[in-house]
Design a protein around this motif. Structure first.
Motif, short mmCIF file in Angstrom:
data_model
loop_
_atom_site.label_atom_id
_atom_site.label_comp_id
_atom_site.label_asym_id
_atom_site.label_seq_id
_atom_site.Cartn_x
_atom_site.Cartn_y
_atom_site.Cartn_z
N GLN A 261 0.85 -1.18 0.00
CA GLN A 261 0.00 0.00 0.00
C GLN A 261 0.89 1.24 0.00
O GLN A 261 1.81 1.36 0.81
CB GLN A 261 -0.90 -0.01 1.24
CG GLN A 261 -1.98 1.06 1.21
CD GLN A 261 -2.73 1.12 2.52
OE1 GLN A 261 -2.16 1.52 3.53
NE2 GLN A 261 -3.99 0.73 2.51
N HIS A 262 0.61 2.17 -0.92
CA HIS A 262 1.44 3.35 -1.10
C HIS A 262 0.58 4.61 -0.98
O HIS A 262 -0.54 4.65 -1.48
CB HIS A 262 2.11 3.35 -2.48
CG HIS A 262 2.91 2.12 -2.77
ND1 HIS A 262 4.26 2.06 -2.55
CD2 HIS A 262 2.55 0.90 -3.26
CE1 HIS A 262 4.70 0.85 -2.89
NE2 HIS A 262 3.67 0.14 -3.32
N GLY A 263 1.12 5.63 -0.34
CA GLY A 263 0.43 6.91 -0.27
C GLY A 263 0.71 7.76 -1.51
O GLY A 263 1.86 7.86 -1.96
N ILE A 264 -0.32 8.36 -2.10
CA ILE A 264 -0.16 9.29 -3.22
C ILE A 264 -0.50 10.67 -2.66
O ILE A 264 -1.66 11.05 -2.56
CB ILE A 264 -1.08 8.93 -4.41
CG1 ILE A 264 -0.86 7.47 -4.83
CG2 ILE A 264 -0.82 9.88 -5.57
CD1 ILE A 264 0.53 7.15 -5.30
N ALA A 265 0.54 11.40 -2.25
CA ALA A 265 0.33 12.67 -1.54
C ALA A 265 0.71 13.87 -2.39
O ALA A 265 0.83 14.98 -1.88
CB ALA A 265 1.15 12.68 -0.24
N SER A 266 0.91 13.68 -3.69
CA SER A 266 1.30 14.78 -4.58
C SER A 266 0.61 14.60 -5.92
O SER A 266 0.58 13.50 -6.47
CB SER A 266 2.83 14.77 -4.79
OG SER A 266 3.19 15.52 -5.92
N ASN A 267 0.03 15.69 -6.44
CA ASN A 267 -0.59 15.62 -7.75
C ASN A 267 0.44 15.30 -8.83
O ASN A 267 0.13 14.64 -9.83
CB ASN A 267 -1.29 16.95 -8.07
CG ASN A 267 -2.38 17.28 -7.08
OD1 ASN A 267 -2.20 18.14 -6.24
ND2 ASN A 267 -3.50 16.59 -7.15
N THR A 268 1.67 15.76 -8.65
CA THR A 268 2.73 15.47 -9.61
C THR A 268 2.97 13.97 -9.69
O THR A 268 3.07 13.39 -10.78
CB THR A 268 4.02 16.20 -9.21
OG1 THR A 268 3.78 17.60 -9.18
CG2 THR A 268 5.15 15.89 -10.19
N VAL A 269 3.06 13.31 -8.54
CA VAL A 269 3.25 11.86 -8.51
C VAL A 269 2.06 11.16 -9.17
O VAL A 269 2.22 10.23 -9.97
CB VAL A 269 3.43 11.38 -7.07
CG1 VAL A 269 3.35 9.85 -6.99
CG2 VAL A 269 4.76 11.85 -6.52
N SER A 270 0.85 11.61 -8.84
CA SER A 270 -0.35 10.99 -9.41
C SER A 270 -0.33 11.07 -10.93
O SER A 270 -0.63 10.10 -11.63
CB SER A 270 -1.59 11.68 -8.84
OG SER A 270 -2.76 10.98 -9.18
N ASN A 271 0.04 12.24 -11.46
CA ASN A 271 0.12 12.39 -12.92
C ASN A 271 1.25 11.55 -13.50
O ASN A 271 1.10 10.95 -14.57
CB ASN A 271 0.32 13.87 -13.28
CG ASN A 271 -0.96 14.67 -13.16
OD1 ASN A 271 -2.03 14.19 -13.53
ND2 ASN A 271 -0.87 15.88 -12.64
#
Length: 691
Positions: A261-271
């Motif tokens: 399980q990984h946290g996606i805490a940045s819109n840049t990472v999500s993109n």
């Protein structure tokens, strides 16, 4: 011991009865058979230039005290384990030796290894238990999920389930913090022969911490065949027994992620990962067989958009990730349309964008106190904002001023520095630190965008005057910052380093620009507000992040790569695209095209860490023609180095040289019409267009 032989007759000009050679160990060390090798000198007298002595193997320092040898400096060498050897070979470094301590060290290492191997089962078990992040059963007295630490909890009582607002069933509850104020939760219920296992999701509002209503994920019958089945979802949830941190900015593919399980805490990472909508959330990945991986992405919920769950998997033959499939909430119609990229699919998820209201320039002193008003206009809707103030000049990276306090208001602009109605007070006697660090107002949940012109009014006092910065607006006299219609005069420079930080939807296009006074909008009626970057992004419904410093050069930017002017906004979301617009001042100062090209290459490396799309702006001419030959060479090189170059030289340059008369007023800086022409010359989108 090792026999060392000495014969200096071949190197000495003469021999003498008093000739001698001195040996000594440079440091204490263990001797063969135990004990310590002394550092005391061992003196070997020479007879007719010849002598010998048994020495302890190991490092040795040799000094020749001989009349026929002029070089009496100490020389380092190694006495080998066995001999005999000549002294010339000792000091030539031709030998190695085995210290006694090595053999004993090997024995100790092997013993420690055996002991560690004997404990490996327990160590591995402890490590596995720590990465599983298992928690106990939720206590009966727990009444809010906010009381729970991150982890995997057992809901073993219907009383606990009811107290937490869960469905009145037993099951497995996972809680995860993914960023400041953002938490997600996933609850998998116990299955029975008549009721299959269910999955429910929710998240907490980042502003208040309030948990949104639980959303039930549909069963297999409700999901299109192209999507995942409930069994696949259950399997993925069952497999989440371990926790990873937030995904880093350098990761560009889900295939790079370990199971878990990984946290996606940045819109840049999500993109970067191609997640649906480019929003924040929790991502779970799992290897389920040879060449088969699955992924489950739960998005952050907002007041207007509930949390959503998306699923995908790889093709076993190629490892390629299939399009994302969205699972609808209970009572809704699942979305059959797959997502093939991070294009805007649904609202939800925000990014934080810094918007400069003033920008750095050469050292100019502001008055010790004053009242200024700066207009702004942004097309996107803004969820919330705050204002930052600093004494630091972004051009020089230096701070100036002390004892500065600020009172500020914000509202809609009626024109000429007047508000349309009573403004909102956002700061009252706020202290701006003397060391150049930022002072921020509180976050305000109010839309100051939506293509409506706003106005920031701020009054300050100081014990030592701050810098005067580039920034068009108004100076007000005889009025307070709450006065709706004061007496004002137009200014093109304003005190203090002032900027907005705004939260907007993650799909809003953001363009970052690195440049000099032309990027700042010097020469326009309202510098910064009427800069070409702000004019352009208003036409596409986007925002411009300005790394602009009047008078700056490419050389100074490259030298400042670790300083405030470059790093000031590294903690915020990165732009979608970057533009390099430096070089005009370098050519005016006599730099060659080759020099500016080298600086551009260095800057490009930094830009590529910020954004996947990087562009360059062709350098505009100067009326005097200063540096034009090198400028033209450089512009031609830019068009071979970058995939996209903004044709600003053609947009405002006159065919015969210099600038088109109606596009400038000083022979160097484009005026408002010139900046508009530059913006209009951009015909190919650099980011997504959203108007």
């Amino acid at each position: 011991m090792t026999l060392v032989k000495i014969d200096i007759k071949n190197v000495a000009s003469e021999t003498h009865p008093d000739d001698r050679v001195v040996f000594y160990s440079p440091a204490f060390r263990e001797a063969p058979g135990g004990g310590i090798t002394s550092t005391a000198e061992t003196v070997v007298p020479l007879v007719d230039g010849v002598g010998e002595r048994e020495l302890v193997p190991g490092p040795v320092t040799v000094t020749f005290e001989c009349r026929g040898i002029a070089d009496t400096r100490p020389k380092s060498g190694v006495v080998p384990d066995a001999g005999p050897v000549g002294v010339e070979d000792v000091i030539a470094g031709a030998f190695e030796y085995t210290p006694e301590v090595v053999n004993r060290g090997i024995d100790q290492i092997e013993g420690a290894r055996d002991e560690a191997l004997g404990q490996v089962s327990g160590a591995v078990a402890a490590e596995v238990d720590s990465i599983r992040w298992k928690q106990a059963a939720v206590p009966l007295e727990t009444t809010s999920m906010s009381d729970l630490a991150d982890g995997s909890w057992r809901v073993a009582s219907n009383t606990v389930a009811t107290g937490l607002g869960l469905p009145n069933l037993l099951g497995h509850l996972m809680v995860r913090t993914i960023g400041a104020g953002i938490r997600t939760a996933l609850f998998q219920t116990e299955g029975t022969s008549t009721r299959p296992t269910e999955v429910w999701v929710t998240s907490a509002l980042r502003d208040t911490g309030e948990w949104l209503p639980w959303q039930k994920m549909p069963g297999a019958a409700d999901i299109p065949q192209a999507g995942v089945t409930e069994q696949q979802l259950t399997t993925a949830v069952d497999g989440v027994r371990f926790r990873h941190g937030n995904v880093g900015l350098t990761v560009t593919s889900m295939s790079e992620l370990a199971d878990g399980q990984h946290g996606i805490a940045s819109n840049t990472v999500s993109n970067n990962l191609g997640l649906p909508g480019g929003v924040l959330g929790t991502l779970t990945t799992r290897l389920v067989g040879a060449g088969i991986r699955t992924a489950l992405f739960q998005t952050e919920g907002t007041a207007s958009t509930p949390a959503a769950v998306w699923a995908t998997s790889t093709l076993r033959s190629t490892g390629e990730w299939l399009p994302w499939q969205k699972l609808g909430a209970a009572g809704s119609t699942p979305d059959p349309t797959p997502s093939t990229s991070a294009a805007p699919i649904a609202a939800g998820g925000l990014k934080t964008v810094p918007l400069a209201l003033t920008l750095g320039q050469g050292a100019k002193n502001a008055p010790a106190s004053g009242h200024y008003r700066i207009p702004f206009r942004y097309v996107p809707k803004i969820a919330r904002y705050r204002v930052g103030f600093s004494l630091r000049n972004t051009r020089s990276n230096l701070s100036q001023g002390s004892g500065v306090t600020v009172t500020a208001t914000i509202g809609k602009h009626a024109g000429a520095g007047a508000f349309t109605a009573d403004p909102k007070i956002i700061a009252s006697n706020m202290t701006v630190p003397d060391d150049g660090s930022a002072a921020y107002t509180a976050w305000v949940g109010e839309d100051i965008g939506s293509n409506v012109e706003g106005l920031l009014a701020y009054a300050y006092s100081s014990t030592a005057a701050p810098y005067l910065m580039v920034g068009g607006g108004f100076s007000a006299t005889g009025a307070s910052v709450t006065t709706v219609t004061p007496s004002t005069s137009v200014v093109v420079e304003s005190p203090l380093n002032v900027w907005l930080e705004v939260e907007v939807e993650s799909t809003v296009p953001v363009l970052g620009i690195i440049g000099d006074s032309i990027t700042c909008g010097v020469g326009t009626t309202r510098p910064v507000y009427e800069s070409w970057g702000n004019q352009y992004t208003r036409t596409i419904g986007g925002l411009a992040v300005l790394w602009g410093m009047s008078g700056d050069t490419a050389a100074k930017w490259v030298e400042s790569s670790t300083q405030y002017k470059v790093t000031r906004w590294d903690h915020l979301d990165a732009p979608d695209a970057m533009v390099w617009a430096m070089g005009r001042n370098d050519f005016s100062n006599g730099s060659t095209a080759a020099q500016v090209q080298a600086m551009t290459e260095t800057a490009l490396t930094w830009m590529q860490q910020k954004a996947r799309r990087c562009y360059a702006a062709a350098i505009t001419p100067r009326q005097s023609g200063l540096g034009d030959t090198e400028r033209a060479t450089h512009n031609a090189w830019l068009r071979t180095r970058f995939a996209g170059v903004l044709d600003f030289d053609s947009a405002v340059g006159a065919p015969g040289g210099g600038l088109i008369p109606e596009f400038h007023s000083d022979g160097l800086h484009p005026n408002t019409a010139g900046a508009a022409a530059m913006a209009a010359s951009i015909t190919s989108p650099m980011t997504a267009v959203r108007v």
